[in-house]
Write an enzyme that holds these catalytic residues in place. Structure first.
Site, PDB file in Angstrom:
ATOM      1  N   LYS A  45       0.846  -1.204   0.000  1.00  8.38           N
ATOM      2  CA  LYS A  45       0.000   0.000   0.000  1.00  8.38           C
ATOM      3  C   LYS A  45       0.880   1.252   0.000  1.00  8.38           C
ATOM      4  O   LYS A  45       2.081   1.168   0.315  1.00  8.38           O
ATOM      5  CB  LYS A  45      -0.897  -0.027   1.227  1.00  8.38           C
ATOM      6  CG  LYS A  45      -0.108  -0.014   2.519  1.00  8.38           C
ATOM      7  CD  LYS A  45      -0.959  -0.408   3.710  1.00  8.38           C
ATOM      8  CE  LYS A  45      -0.147  -0.301   4.984  1.00  8.38           C
ATOM      9  NZ  LYS A  45      -0.813  -0.916   6.125  1.00  8.38           N
ATOM     10  N   TYR A 272      17.963  30.657   0.886  1.00  8.28           N
ATOM     11  CA  TYR A 272      16.776  31.333   1.426  1.00  8.28           C
ATOM     12  C   TYR A 272      16.973  31.664   2.898  1.00  8.28           C
ATOM     13  O   TYR A 272      17.444  30.820   3.675  1.00  8.28           O
ATOM     14  CB  TYR A 272      15.544  30.440   1.302  1.00  8.28           C
ATOM     15  CG  TYR A 272      14.966  30.405  -0.089  1.00  8.28           C
ATOM     16  CD1 TYR A 272      14.527  31.568  -0.722  1.00  8.28           C
ATOM     17  CD2 TYR A 272      14.840  29.200  -0.770  1.00  8.28           C
ATOM     18  CE1 TYR A 272      13.984  31.527  -1.998  1.00  8.28           C
ATOM     19  CE2 TYR A 272      14.301  29.146  -2.040  1.00  8.28           C
ATOM     20  CZ  TYR A 272      13.874  30.317  -2.660  1.00  8.28           C
ATOM     21  OH  TYR A 272      13.347  30.275  -3.907  1.00  8.28           O
TER      22      TYR A 272
HETATM   23  C1  LIG Z   1      -0.025  -1.802   6.752  1.00  8.72           C
HETATM   24  C2  LIG Z   1      -0.650  -2.992   7.332  1.00  8.72           C
HETATM   25  C3  LIG Z   1       0.093  -4.162   7.505  1.00  8.72           C
HETATM   26  C4  LIG Z   1       1.588  -4.227   7.345  1.00  8.72           C
HETATM   27  O1  LIG Z   1       2.161  -3.724   8.523  1.00  8.72           O
HETATM   28  P1  LIG Z   1       3.746  -3.622   8.759  1.00  8.72           P
HETATM   29  O2  LIG Z   1       3.863  -3.124  10.147  1.00  8.72           O
HETATM   30  O3  LIG Z   1       4.262  -2.652   7.755  1.00  8.72           O
HETATM   31  O4  LIG Z   1       4.301  -4.961   8.564  1.00  8.72           O
HETATM   32  C5  LIG Z   1      -0.576  -5.296   7.919  1.00  8.72           C
HETATM   33  N1  LIG Z   1      -1.909  -5.257   8.169  1.00  8.72           N
HETATM   34  C6  LIG Z   1      -2.649  -4.141   8.053  1.00  8.72           C
HETATM   35  C7  LIG Z   1      -4.104  -4.166   8.350  1.00  8.72           C
HETATM   36  C8  LIG Z   1      -2.046  -2.958   7.641  1.00  8.72           C
HETATM   37  O5  LIG Z   1      -2.774  -1.854   7.538  1.00  8.72           O
END
Ligand SMILES: *Cc1c(COP(=O)(O)O)cnc(C)c1O
Length: 376
Positions: A45, A272
Site C-alpha cells: 500500500k 533562502y
Molecule cells: C499496513 C498494514 C500491515 C503491514 O504492517 P507492517 O507493520 O508494515 O508490517 C498489515 N496489516 C494491516 C491491516 C495494515 O494496515
C-alpha cells in the site's frame, strides 16, 4: 580518488530512488524463515511505503509471494494492470457498492469490516463471485466487527445466496506489535484465537494476523496468511533496533547529484533566509533535490548526507528543488553522486528518529516525481 558512478536515468534530472531487488528478495526470505509454511501477503500500500508499488510487486511476485495487501481498489487496479499472478487484498475493503463489481471482475479480495459492506455484498449482481476476509476487532478499535457481532455477521452472509461468496478467514491487526513485550499483544492474540476457535469453521480457515513487528517477535501470532510490510523494505518497526540488526537489508537508496559547486569567501550567506553563514572560505555543492521531492525541510542545516562516498552534511535551508552540501573538506565536484538517505550508510530508521517520526512515514514522503528504479 575515483568518482563513484551514479545511476544515469533516461530522464535528465539526477534524482531517483534505487530499489534493490536483491534486498527485497532477501527480506522476503527472512519472512519465510521466521514463519515457515505461512502464505505471505506483502503490504505494498501507499506505493509500497514509497518504494514503488509496481517495481516491488514485480520483484516480489517473481520471488513467489502469495498475495499483496493494498489500501484501495485504485491501488489494486494498478497492480492488476501488471498481470502478475498473486491477487490483491484491499485492507479496508470497498468504499462504495460500485467497487464490489470491480473487485469481483478482477479477483481482488476484500476485507469486510462494517454493516455497509455487508449490505453491498447482499445486493451484488447475481452470479458474481467474491473472496473476502472478515475483519475482527481484537482490541485496536479501528476497523472490524467485535467478536460479539460475528454470529450476526455470519447469519447475514449465509443468507447471501445470490453470489458465489468465499469467506477465506478471519483477519485482525495488532495495535502494539512495535513493542513486543507489551501484554496487550497477548491479549489481542488471545481474543483473535478465541474468535478463530468459535467461528473459524464458518470460513475456509485462511486466517491472518501478524504484521512485521509480530512476525519478527511473536511466533505465537502465526496464522495461515501473514502480512509483512515494513520489514520487506528492510526497515525495523522497533525504535531500538535497525533493520540490519534484524537480518534485513535496506531496499531503498535515494540518490541525487552535485549540479553546481560554489567557492564562498568567509562571511558569505547561503540560500533562502540566509540561514547559514560561512565561517571560513567554503566550498558548497548544490544538490538537485528539495522538499518538492519529499526531502523534509527540517533536514536543512546539518542532516547527514554522503557525497562521492564521503560523509558530509546539508547547509542552509532546503529549497523546493535544490539544497546545499558542505564540500569544504571534500574533493567532491560537479556530477558527483549524493546519497540523501537509505542504503547501508544512511538508514531510514535514523532519519525517522531525527525527524521525530517512524520509518513508515519516511519512504511515503518521497514525492512521485522521484523515479523508482529497480536494480538487481
Ligand atoms: C499496513 C498494514 C500491515 C503491514 O504492517 P507492517 O507493520 O508494515 O508490517 C498489515 N496489516 C494491516 C491491516 C495494515 O494496515
Amino acid at each position: 580518488m575515483g568518482r563513484l558512478c551514479c545511476y544515469h536515468s533516461p530522464m535528465s534530472r539526477p534524482n531517483h530512488a534505487l530499489i534493490s531487488a536483491r534486498a527485497l528478495q532477501h527480506n522476503l526470505a527472512r519472512v519465510r524463515a521466521l514463519m515457515p509454511g505461512s502464505r505471505i501477503m506483502a503490504a505494498i500500500k501507499a506505493n509500497a511505503y514509497g518504494h514503488g508499488a509496481k517495481q516491488c510487486a514485480a520483484v516480489l511476485a517473481a520471488a513467489g509471494v502469495d498475495g499483496f495487501a493494498v489500501a484501495s481498489i485504485e491501488e489494486a487496479e494498478e497492480i492488476h494492470g501488471l498481470g502478475l499472478r498473486p491477487s490483491c487484498t484491499v485492507l479496508a475493503g470497498a468504499f462504495s457498492g460500485e467497487e464490489l463489481a470491480l473487485a469481483s471482475a478482477h479477483g481482488h479480495r476484500l476485507v469486510i469490516h462494517n454493516q455497509e459492506q455487508l449490505y453491498w455484498i447482499q445486493n451484488m449482481d447475481s452470479s458474481s463471485s467474491l473472496e473476502i476476509f472478515l475483519k475482527v476487532d481484537s482490541g485496536m478499535h479501528r476497523l472490524g466487527f467485535s467478536p460479539a457481532e460475528l454470529p450476526g455477521v455470519f447469519n447475514q452472509l449465509n443468507a447471501t445466496r445470490n453470489i458465489s461468496l468465499r469467506i477465506l478467514g478471519l483477519l485482525s491487526h495488532l495495535a502494539r506489535s512495535d513493542t513486543p513485550e507489551d501484554p496487550y499483544n497477548t491479549y489481542q492474540i488471545e481474543i483473535f484465537q478465541k474468535a478463530v476457535r468459535e467461528f473459524g469453521h464458518c470460513t475456509l480457515g485462511e486466517h491472518s494476523l501478524p504484521n512485521s513487528g509480530a512476525i519478527l517477535s511473536m511466533p505465537q501470532s502465526k496464522t495461515s496468511w501473514i502480512r509483512p510490510g515494513l520489514m520487506l523494505y528492510g526497515l525495523s518497526p522497533f525504535v531500538s533496533e535497525t533493520g540490519r540488526a534484524l537480518g534485513l537489508l535496506p531496499v531503498l537508496t535515494w540518490q541525487s547529484q552535485i549540479v553546481s559547486v560554489r567557492e564562498l569567501p568567509s562571511g558569505s550567506w547561503l540560500g533562502y533566509g540566509a540561514a547559514w553563514q560561512a565561517r571560513e572560505a567554503s566550498r558548497v555543492g548544490i544538490i538537485a533535490c528539495g522538499y518538492g521531492d519529499g526531502y523534509d525541510r527540517r533536514l536543512g542545516n546539518g542532516a547527514p548526507i554522503v557525497v562521492n562516498g564521503q560523509h558530509s552534511r546539508t547547509l542552509g535551508r532546503i529549497s523546493m528543488d535544490l539544497c546545499f552540501a558542505d564540500l569544504t573538506h571534500s574533493d567532491a565536484r560537479y556530477g558527483d553522486s549524493v546519497l540523501l538517505m537509505g542504503g547501508k550508510e544512511l538508514p531510514l530508521e535514523e532519519i525517522a528518529i531525527s525527524l521525530d517520526t517512524i520509518p513508515y512515514e519516511i519512504g511515503t514522503r518521497i514525492a512521485s516525481r522521484v523515479p523508482r528504479i529497480t536494480i538487481p
